[in-house]
Design a protein around this motif. Sequence first.
Motif, short mmCIF file in Angstrom:
data_model
loop_
_atom_site.label_atom_id
_atom_site.label_comp_id
_atom_site.label_asym_id
_atom_site.label_seq_id
_atom_site.Cartn_x
_atom_site.Cartn_y
_atom_site.Cartn_z
N ASP A 125 4.24 -37.19 -8.18
CA ASP A 125 3.60 -38.27 -7.44
C ASP A 125 3.29 -37.77 -6.03
O ASP A 125 4.10 -37.07 -5.42
CB ASP A 125 4.53 -39.48 -7.38
N LEU A 126 2.12 -38.15 -5.53
CA LEU A 126 1.75 -37.71 -4.18
C LEU A 126 2.76 -38.22 -3.16
O LEU A 126 3.02 -37.56 -2.15
CB LEU A 126 0.35 -38.23 -3.82
N GLY A 127 3.35 -39.40 -3.41
CA GLY A 127 4.33 -39.96 -2.50
C GLY A 127 5.54 -39.06 -2.32
O GLY A 127 6.19 -39.07 -1.27
N ASP A 128 5.83 -38.22 -3.34
CA ASP A 128 6.98 -37.31 -3.24
C ASP A 128 6.73 -36.20 -2.21
O ASP A 128 7.65 -35.47 -1.85
CB ASP A 128 7.26 -36.67 -4.60
N LEU A 129 5.48 -36.04 -1.79
CA LEU A 129 5.20 -35.00 -0.80
C LEU A 129 5.43 -35.50 0.62
O LEU A 129 5.28 -34.73 1.59
CB LEU A 129 3.74 -34.54 -0.93
N ALA A 130 5.79 -36.79 0.78
CA ALA A 130 5.96 -37.37 2.12
C ALA A 130 6.96 -36.55 2.92
O ALA A 130 8.06 -36.27 2.46
CB ALA A 130 6.41 -38.82 2.00
N LEU A 153 -7.73 -35.30 1.31
CA LEU A 153 -7.00 -35.62 2.54
C LEU A 153 -5.83 -36.54 2.28
O LEU A 153 -4.88 -36.56 3.07
CB LEU A 153 -7.95 -36.22 3.58
N GLN A 154 -5.87 -37.27 1.16
CA GLN A 154 -4.72 -38.09 0.79
C GLN A 154 -3.45 -37.23 0.68
O GLN A 154 -2.38 -37.64 1.11
CB GLN A 154 -5.03 -38.70 -0.58
N VAL A 155 -3.62 -36.04 0.12
CA VAL A 155 -2.49 -35.12 0.00
C VAL A 155 -1.99 -34.74 1.39
O VAL A 155 -0.79 -34.72 1.66
CB VAL A 155 -2.91 -33.87 -0.79
N VAL A 156 -2.94 -34.46 2.30
CA VAL A 156 -2.56 -34.05 3.65
C VAL A 156 -1.87 -35.20 4.38
O VAL A 156 -0.88 -35.00 5.09
CB VAL A 156 -3.83 -33.59 4.42
N VAL A 157 -2.40 -36.42 4.20
CA VAL A 157 -1.79 -37.60 4.83
C VAL A 157 -0.35 -37.74 4.37
O VAL A 157 0.57 -37.95 5.18
CB VAL A 157 -2.60 -38.87 4.49
N ALA A 158 -0.12 -37.58 3.08
CA ALA A 158 1.25 -37.71 2.56
C ALA A 158 2.17 -36.69 3.22
O ALA A 158 3.30 -37.01 3.59
CB ALA A 158 1.25 -37.53 1.04
N MET A 159 1.68 -35.48 3.40
CA MET A 159 2.54 -34.42 3.91
C MET A 159 2.82 -34.56 5.40
O MET A 159 3.91 -34.27 5.86
CB MET A 159 1.92 -33.05 3.64
N TYR A 160 1.79 -34.99 6.18
CA TYR A 160 1.92 -34.96 7.64
C TYR A 160 2.19 -36.31 8.27
O TYR A 160 2.74 -36.37 9.37
CB TYR A 160 0.65 -34.37 8.26
N MET A 161 1.75 -37.40 7.66
CA MET A 161 1.81 -38.68 8.35
C MET A 161 2.78 -39.65 7.71
O MET A 161 2.85 -40.82 8.10
CB MET A 161 0.41 -39.29 8.40
N ARG A 162 3.54 -39.21 6.72
CA ARG A 162 4.57 -40.07 6.13
C ARG A 162 5.92 -39.38 6.30
O ARG A 162 6.02 -38.17 6.18
CB ARG A 162 4.30 -40.30 4.64
N GLU A 163 6.93 -40.21 6.60
CA GLU A 163 8.28 -39.68 6.73
C GLU A 163 8.88 -39.50 5.34
O GLU A 163 8.45 -40.16 4.39
CB GLU A 163 9.15 -40.67 7.54
N PRO A 164 9.88 -38.63 5.22
CA PRO A 164 10.54 -38.49 3.91
C PRO A 164 11.09 -39.83 3.45
O PRO A 164 11.72 -40.55 4.24
CB PRO A 164 11.67 -37.49 4.18
#
Lengths: 110, 529
Positions: free
Chosen positions: B389-394, B457-468
């Motif tokens: 899940d993309l959310g797991d990349l947060a 960019l959704q992938v990038v947002v998950a990685m950079y703009m979401r906390e674990p």
Amino acid sequence: MTEITTPDAIQLVAAALFAVGVFGVLSRRNLLIVLMSVELMLNGAILSLVGFSREFAHLPGQSEAGQVMVLMAMAVAAAEVALGLSIVIALFRHIRSVDVDAPRATLLRS
Amino acid sequence: MEPMTELPFTGREAARAVPIALPALFGLVALCLDLFLPRGRSKGPLAITAAAGALITALVTLALWRGGGETLVIAETLSASSFAAALSITILLAAGLIAFAGVHHGQDAPAVATQAHGEFYALLLFATSGMLALVAANDLVTMFVAVETLSIAVYAMTGMDRRRARSAEGAMKYFVLGAFSSGFLLYGMSLLYGATGTMDLTRIAALPLADGRNANLAAMGGMLIMVGLLFKVGAVPYHSWAPDAYEGAPAAVTGFMSVGVKVAAFGAVLKVVTSLGEAKVFGAGPAWALWLVAALTMIVGNAGALTQRNPRRLLAYSAVAHTGYVLIGVLAVARAFDPNHPLAGAGMLDVARDATSGVIFYLLGYGVANLAAFAVLCHLERKGEDVDDLGDLAGLSKKQPGAALVMTLAMVSLAGVPATAGFLGKFWVFRAGIAAGDLGLVILALATSALSLYYYLQVVVAMYMREPGEALYAGEPAPAAPRSLDPEPRRWGSRLAYVVGGVLIVLLGIYPGERLLTLVVQGAQALLS
């Protein structure tokens, strides 16, 4: 000419075999029958190669090309069916069915 | 029968086929070496063997296939040309990087059955052998055997995690549809043989096929061959296997098949299109069919990717979309042989060459970005489970800045942002498309590329703009048990693979190097001489 196996007759049978195979793959839900249908398609193609090869029998070099292809295709079809059956068995261990519409065979539907 | 006085080929010619045999040889070495490794231990030595095999093959390929001189070898079954050499580089890069990326697969998995299999490396190298044979094939028999060699190895790799239902199911879908397409391929080859009396693509290209039964038969055969090959590249409407096979297979296998299979099959597509084009088998009709396939592939691929949450499914649809962009280049090549084309003439040959160079470079750029992305996904595998899940990349940018940076570069390159490899490839192919008169298709490609920025960019947002542990979208419940993204010290292989991938993305985008560009242009000239 009283020959029964004229080239066009061979091609017709080959095309029919191929078409039956295509229909089988598209309509059948049982994986084993789908695999058999794929084999029918390959056999149709192989029969058509045999027919064309026979058509070129009087031309040196041209007939052999088809025969080589037939031998290669048979080897490939055998390898393919061996792998296909092993994948069917691997899948059967999980979903306890060889039906493409089995209730548990939906893991990858989105 | 007169006695054979002349050998069908010389030993010198046979030596030029060595690049095809080398990966298979290394595969056998890896298979034997696996017997001496203790069960359940790291497969590092095998990965090094496989990568060394890929590297040595790449050097031998460049030495033997590049440049002029005799190109048709072994009774004209292989064309050892710069075209084959240029495409082989991408294929061998995929084999080498994936050998390293996949080395930690299942390392900390609880069950023995999902742990790394030594056969992975043997299958990887056997498939590579088939791919090299396919890009060099100059004969329908060679082409068919090569397609099947690579396909059978890749089917087996897809189902490698056989204790996981998804892997078996993905392999099943890929296998059934792949075998179905092989039937079309073989029947098409049979019809083409029936029309021309030869399996040799060079001779078919030189044939004068007047109208009549043979011309129709050849056109039908050519179309069936194209159907079979378009299945392999994942073009719409033959793409339905891609998302399932990509999701079911382990990340390393997916990375390999999304690059290797596609590059090799596009090599065969270009070969078939040019040979049948020169024989005047393909006219305006098939070109319009190809136009439609390219347009649909871009639309369906990009639209399908918009809603995906699983990174591997997202990359599967993205791979379909990229097939559509490459098809613009293939279409430009096909147009060059259309006598009724408004731009018909000597200029079109240059356009076709430019399009072929563009396709070769595009595939390299796409391959490097995809390999980098999948290497990162391999790196993030935990206990045999891939990121689903993309959310797991947060929060990845905090835990592993390097991996997040490479993933960002890969996404940006796939989207085609300037200063990356993906941009140059797109620019080159689209320019050729405009020169060939397909402005509408290129506009569609640009529009869908802009759309693709959203999901990349959704992938990038998950990685950079979401906390674990934070949810990907506002209003969504946060994950109950966030996945561990902490760096694992022992993952040297996948780290090496993604670092190399990231460096190559930037390098190819900023300064591809004269020697590489020369090889790409020479490759196009070898195909369309």
